[in-house]
Each structure stands twice: as structure tokens, then as C-alpha cells.
Scaffold this active site. Sequence first.
Site, PDB file in Angstrom:
ATOM      1  N   ARG A 109       0.844  -0.894   0.051  1.00 29.33           N
ATOM      2  CA  ARG A 109       0.044   0.143  -0.323  1.00 29.33           C
ATOM      3  C   ARG A 109       0.918   1.366  -0.476  1.00 29.33           C
ATOM      4  O   ARG A 109       1.867   1.652   0.642  1.00 29.33           O
ATOM      5  CB  ARG A 109      -1.116  -0.412   1.074  1.00 29.33           C
TER       6      ARG A 109
ATOM      7  N   GLU B 112      -3.363   7.233  -6.223  1.00 27.10           N
ATOM      8  CA  GLU B 112      -3.283   5.758  -7.202  1.00 27.10           C
ATOM      9  C   GLU B 112      -4.416   7.076  -8.243  1.00 27.10           C
ATOM     10  O   GLU B 112      -5.070   7.130  -7.495  1.00 27.10           O
ATOM     11  CB  GLU B 112      -3.003   4.907  -6.593  1.00 27.10           C
TER      12      GLU B 112
ATOM     13  N   HIS C 284       0.551  -0.519  -9.877  1.00 25.15           N
ATOM     14  CA  HIS C 284      -0.167  -1.164  -8.503  1.00 25.15           C
ATOM     15  C   HIS C 284      -0.904  -2.504  -9.099  1.00 25.15           C
ATOM     16  O   HIS C 284      -2.448  -2.304  -8.848  1.00 25.15           O
ATOM     17  CB  HIS C 284      -1.362  -0.088  -7.676  1.00 25.15           C
TER      18      HIS C 284
END
Length: 301
Positions: free
Chosen positions: A214, A243, A262
Amino acid sequence: MIVVIGKHRPDLAELTDVVFVDGWSGIPDDVVASMEAVIGRVPGDVLARAAKLRWVHSPAAGVDADLSPEMLASDVVLTSSVGNGAIPLAEHAMLLMLMLNRDVPRWMRAQAEHRWDRFTHGELAGLTLGIYGLGNSGLDLARKAEAFHLRVIGVRRRAGEPSPHVEQVDFGTLLEQSDFVVVTAPSTPQTLGRFGAPEFARMKRSAYFICISRGGIADDDALLNALRSGQIAGAGLDAHGVEPLPPQSAFWDLPNVIVTPHNGATSTGTARRGEQIVRENLRRFLSGQELLNVVDKAAGY
């Protein structure tokens, strides 16, 4: 009634009392009032109207976005799909370590330019990997790293719990001795901002920072300063503080950084294991058994 939210719809053909919806917009109040279980994220305002709701399952491994004030205050049981992406995340960490250690971007630039560029590069054997967070992903990474002849050290919130293939150390030792620091911890109030300027200053100048879990666990400004100043050698970032990573972010263009969007765990295996967890928890819920992956709301995972 069981409500499944989102485009991904597990095969639940054997169940009759299931409603599939793309999102919460437009769902009738009578459906919200009668649902007992939800597969997907439940906004706080919906949770407040769901009088019969007993269980919510997050299709994701991390539940930081699910822990609204209403969820924290409720008696609703929250479960997650933690562990479904451990294998590809550990593989992704190994990939980033190898790419950074061998300067793979240099080879890729040479290939694009049709240039034969031979140089002396590193090897992983004999180096020290420090893992911050020894959950499913961290432990799978430790197992893989051992096969590459790395020394593996790590820290976990509940120090002393069994951690195969890992020598447990304190946080300071991890920072000072690691050639690679890999973050596999969840996003919680305790982990957010854990890596700032003082922490990067304690790392070796030859060390690399890798984050696969994360964003926000590292302070972005402090990380940028450490990378630009040579305080650390480089970074491999799959998880980011913001993000999608904005096009203007400096991380894109730093020569000692590898950015991935990600999706280290975006594999068919992750989806398959996630669906297995959903189906098993549905079976347990309907038969009154204890559920898998129950989230400790206070801890955040």
C-alpha cells in the site's frame, strides 16, 4: 438476501437469494433493508440503512477503504480476501529486486537503441532482504528469497509469532542491515508514514526500497529526497501514495526508480483464489460456521 457489488460476479448459481448489481446507485431501499450479506464495499450511508446486515466481504486483501466510521462502529463482521495475492506479490517483489540489482532498465534502453552494452552487474546471493510486514505476502517472499541465497530478516506487529525462513529483528536493525527493504504491510494508522526522512537516513546508501502493498507507508517527499540525493540507491514502487500515479509525478522520470501501476497481484491466480475465499465464506455464513479472514477493525486488517 445476499448482494454482490461490482462487475466481477462469482459463480453462485446454486444460490437463489442473490442480487447482482454494478453499484449502489439506484438500489431500492427495500433491498438495502433486507440484505444480510454483501460481497463488495458498503458506503457508510448505506450501512446505516442496512438493519439486517450481518456480514460484509471485501474482495480485496487490504480493507483500509472499507473501514468507514460507520463500519468501525457497527457489529457487522468484515472479512477480506487477504492471502489471495500473496504469491504474485512475492514474485513481483523478486522481479523488482532483480531488475534493480542488475540494472535491467539499462539493458532495455540499450535494446531500444540496438546497442550492445555489456557491464558488470550485481547478484542477489549473499545480500540481506528486510521485510516490513510478515503476513501472507511477506512470508511467501521470505521463502522465495531464501532460494536465491539471500539472508532474510523482518519485522511484524506481533513480534515473536512464528515466521518461517525469517530472522525477526527490530525496526532499526532492519533499516541498517538490509540491502533491500520491502514493504508488504497493510495500510493502518500505525504503518502510514512509517518510512520518512529519519528512516531513509538510516538505510545503507547502496540499499533499495520496494513497496508492493500500500502507498502512504512511505512519505513520498522524503522518499523523493532520498532518491535524488543518493541517500538510497533506488526504489521499485508498485504501490503509491496517490493512485493512479499522476503524470507529473517525479517518480516516473527518476533513473533509479522502477514504477509499476499497482498490479503486481493482478493475476488469474489471484482472482481464482479470491473467488475460492468468497465461496467458502458464503458456505460458512449460510451454515452458521466461523468465517475466514475476519478483520480486526481496531488493527485495520
